[in-house]
Each structure stands twice: as C-alpha cells, then as structure tokens.
Design a protein around this motif. Sequence first.
Motif, PDB file in Angstrom:
ATOM      1  N   LEU A 116      -9.282 -20.010   7.809  1.00  0.00           N
ATOM      2  CA  LEU A 116      -9.373 -21.233   8.602  1.00  0.00           C
ATOM      3  C   LEU A 116     -10.070 -22.365   7.862  1.00  0.00           C
ATOM      4  O   LEU A 116     -10.333 -23.419   8.452  1.00  0.00           O
ATOM      5  CB  LEU A 116     -10.120 -20.943   9.913  1.00  0.00           C
ATOM      6  N   LEU A 175      -8.952 -25.931   8.210  1.00  0.00           N
ATOM      7  CA  LEU A 175      -9.051 -26.568   9.518  1.00  0.00           C
ATOM      8  C   LEU A 175     -10.464 -27.075   9.812  1.00  0.00           C
ATOM      9  O   LEU A 175     -10.794 -27.346  10.973  1.00  0.00           O
ATOM     10  CB  LEU A 175      -8.601 -25.592  10.610  1.00  0.00           C
ATOM     11  N   SER A 218     -14.493 -28.490  13.605  1.00  0.00           N
ATOM     12  CA  SER A 218     -13.518 -28.132  14.641  1.00  0.00           C
ATOM     13  C   SER A 218     -13.988 -26.968  15.513  1.00  0.00           C
ATOM     14  O   SER A 218     -13.527 -26.820  16.652  1.00  0.00           O
ATOM     15  CB  SER A 218     -12.162 -27.796  14.006  1.00  0.00           C
ATOM     16  N   LEU A 240     -10.628 -26.956  17.535  1.00  0.00           N
ATOM     17  CA  LEU A 240      -9.930 -25.754  17.077  1.00  0.00           C
ATOM     18  C   LEU A 240      -9.304 -24.987  18.236  1.00  0.00           C
ATOM     19  O   LEU A 240      -9.906 -24.851  19.309  1.00  0.00           O
ATOM     20  CB  LEU A 240     -10.890 -24.827  16.332  1.00  0.00           C
ATOM     21  N   ALA A 288      -4.781 -24.152  14.929  1.00  0.00           N
ATOM     22  CA  ALA A 288      -4.569 -25.581  14.715  1.00  0.00           C
ATOM     23  C   ALA A 288      -5.869 -26.324  14.969  1.00  0.00           C
ATOM     24  O   ALA A 288      -6.681 -25.900  15.804  1.00  0.00           O
ATOM     25  CB  ALA A 288      -3.477 -26.115  15.640  1.00  0.00           C
ATOM     26  N   ASP A 289      -6.050 -27.415  14.238  1.00  0.00           N
ATOM     27  CA  ASP A 289      -7.142 -28.345  14.497  1.00  0.00           C
ATOM     28  C   ASP A 289      -6.545 -29.533  15.244  1.00  0.00           C
ATOM     29  O   ASP A 289      -5.791 -30.311  14.664  1.00  0.00           O
ATOM     30  CB  ASP A 289      -7.788 -28.785  13.181  1.00  0.00           C
ATOM     31  N   ARG A 334       0.693 -21.815  11.092  1.00  0.00           N
ATOM     32  CA  ARG A 334       0.295 -23.210  11.225  1.00  0.00           C
ATOM     33  C   ARG A 334       1.417 -24.047  11.853  1.00  0.00           C
ATOM     34  O   ARG A 334       1.471 -25.250  11.636  1.00  0.00           O
ATOM     35  CB  ARG A 334      -0.079 -23.799   9.854  1.00  0.00           C
TER      36      ARG A 334
END
Length: 319
Positions: free
Chosen positions: A72, A75, A80, A106, A121-122, A160
Amino acid sequence: MRRTLSALCLALLVCAPAVRAQARWPGGQVAVVDQESRRVLVLQSAEELMAYRGPDRLPVVWGWSADREPELADLAPARSWTNPDEVKSRIREGRRYLLTTASGGLAAVVDTATGRVHWAADLGPAVNPHSIELLPDGNVAVVASAGGWVRLYAASQGRRAAAFAEFPLAGAHGVQWDGRSGLLRVLGDSVLVALRVAGTAAAPTLTAVRSTPLPGAGGHDLAPVVGAPGRFWVSTSAGLWSYDSSADRFAPVHLAAPADERDVKSVGDEPGRTGRLLTAAPEHTGACDWCTSVISLHRPEGVRVLRGTHLYKARWWSH
C-alpha cells in the motif's frame, strides 16, 4: 491518532501473532478499529474479553495496519490511513476478508489468511470514506459521508481497479449487500436507499429502487440482523432501530439504559450464538471526541474498558 504509540499499543504489536494463526481462532471474537494505534485489532471471544483483567495489554489474536503494508506504499498510508473508521469481516469463495476504510481516504479489502490486498484505493482526504462492502462478484462498494456518495468499484478487475458507478447520497455512512433481495442498501443522513446493481462486473451500474425516510436524523450505522434475515440494524443520532425490508418499516430498539441507544457508531448481534448486541459509542472526552475506550454488550449487559485505545467501531468478527 497523531500521538506516539503508547506502551500499551507497542505491546499490542509485539503480542499479535502472525495472520496465519487465524485458522485456529474460535468463534465469537470481537474486532475493533483503533485510531490511537492506527490498527484493526481482533480480540478474544466476548466471554474471555469480558473476564479479562490484565492491566497492560489487550488480548489481541490478530492485527492489521496499512502503515505496515508495502503493498500500500503507493497509496500514501501516512495520510490516507489517518483515523481508520470501519472494520468488517466477509467470507467470499471460502476466504475471509477484512474490509476497512479511513477518514484520510483509504479503502481496502485484505485477505486475512495471507495478508495480501485484494483491492485498495486512496479516495482522498476530502470525502471521508466511512464504510465498505464486498459484493459476491468481487466488486467493492464504498460510502463517503463528506463526498455524499456511494461508489461501486470494479474491484474484481484488479487490485487497483479504479472504474466505478456512483450514486449521490447526502451524508452516506453505511452500506450493506442484501443477498436475499440482491440489493445494495445504503444509509444516508436522512434516508435508507435500496440500489439495484446491474451492468457487468467490469462496468457496473446503480439504480435506486426504494428510498425510505429514516425515523430520526443522522443515519450512521447499517448492519444485518444476523438472527432475523431481511432485517437490518440502523443507528441514528438519537436512536437505535430495526428495519424490516419486507415491510419497509422501522421499529425502535430499546436497551436497558436509554442513553446507550444514542450516537451509536456500530451495532450488531452475535452470529449463531447468544444473539447479544455489541455496540460502540463515543465518550466525548479527551482529544478524540468521537472515540471511545469502551465496548458494550447488551442482553445480557456488560462493558469492557480497553485502556489506551481510541476505538471508533466494534463488530463481531464473523459473517
């Protein structure tokens, strides 16, 4: 939260076993999201937890943090993963997944047996992701209270995957997949919305089929009533409710102490066992006004103070 980890939280990091120990866990465990240590923590069964008297550490059997995941790093977890605010367990194709979000942006789905990220995902710091759901096809729904939407991401297409369908909903706070009806149920500030998912896994669509006004303002948590399929727990700022999806009707839920019905951040009944309710609500003290160090059981009653934590939600670790 922003402070250096306390000695208690450091003890948690040391004492938590590897994720592969998960297969030996008994049922009835409690998962919490702790904004102080920036971790999801799975604790011993409710019976053991309520009897626990250790002064220096919590009975942690598994933990996870985005801060410690190289997968991660792209991100920006330092930002996040700020103020994690959701913890759910979901089983899909025989595998257990952690579903989690954070106010910092996040959203993530993690395979608990391997620690690998299924999807993440951010979403940015401005939208306040608040809950998350895993659909049978592997796609992922996320609600954002400040963003005012629910999005269904095509997570089945990759770790992603960024394509999504969006439905606007003011103050979106809760989201649950209803397998009985095949609908995605989403809780906002003032309404509970049922959405039909169509399209394809790669290009999903969302269409509203029902919108039901809440019996009170400030919708916050939405969770299935495990002991009564087709019903859902709903919390609002001033009350706790049971929603019957067949009758499209809310009924008040009364606890032993009426004060315990207000400002509930998470609620759920114990699956397959006692039917006890587990709730978490803020203490409105200290630096984290929206957090608590207390988890509460109801029917029968019981409380456990987890010193040194800033908990936001607590849920039964099974589904």
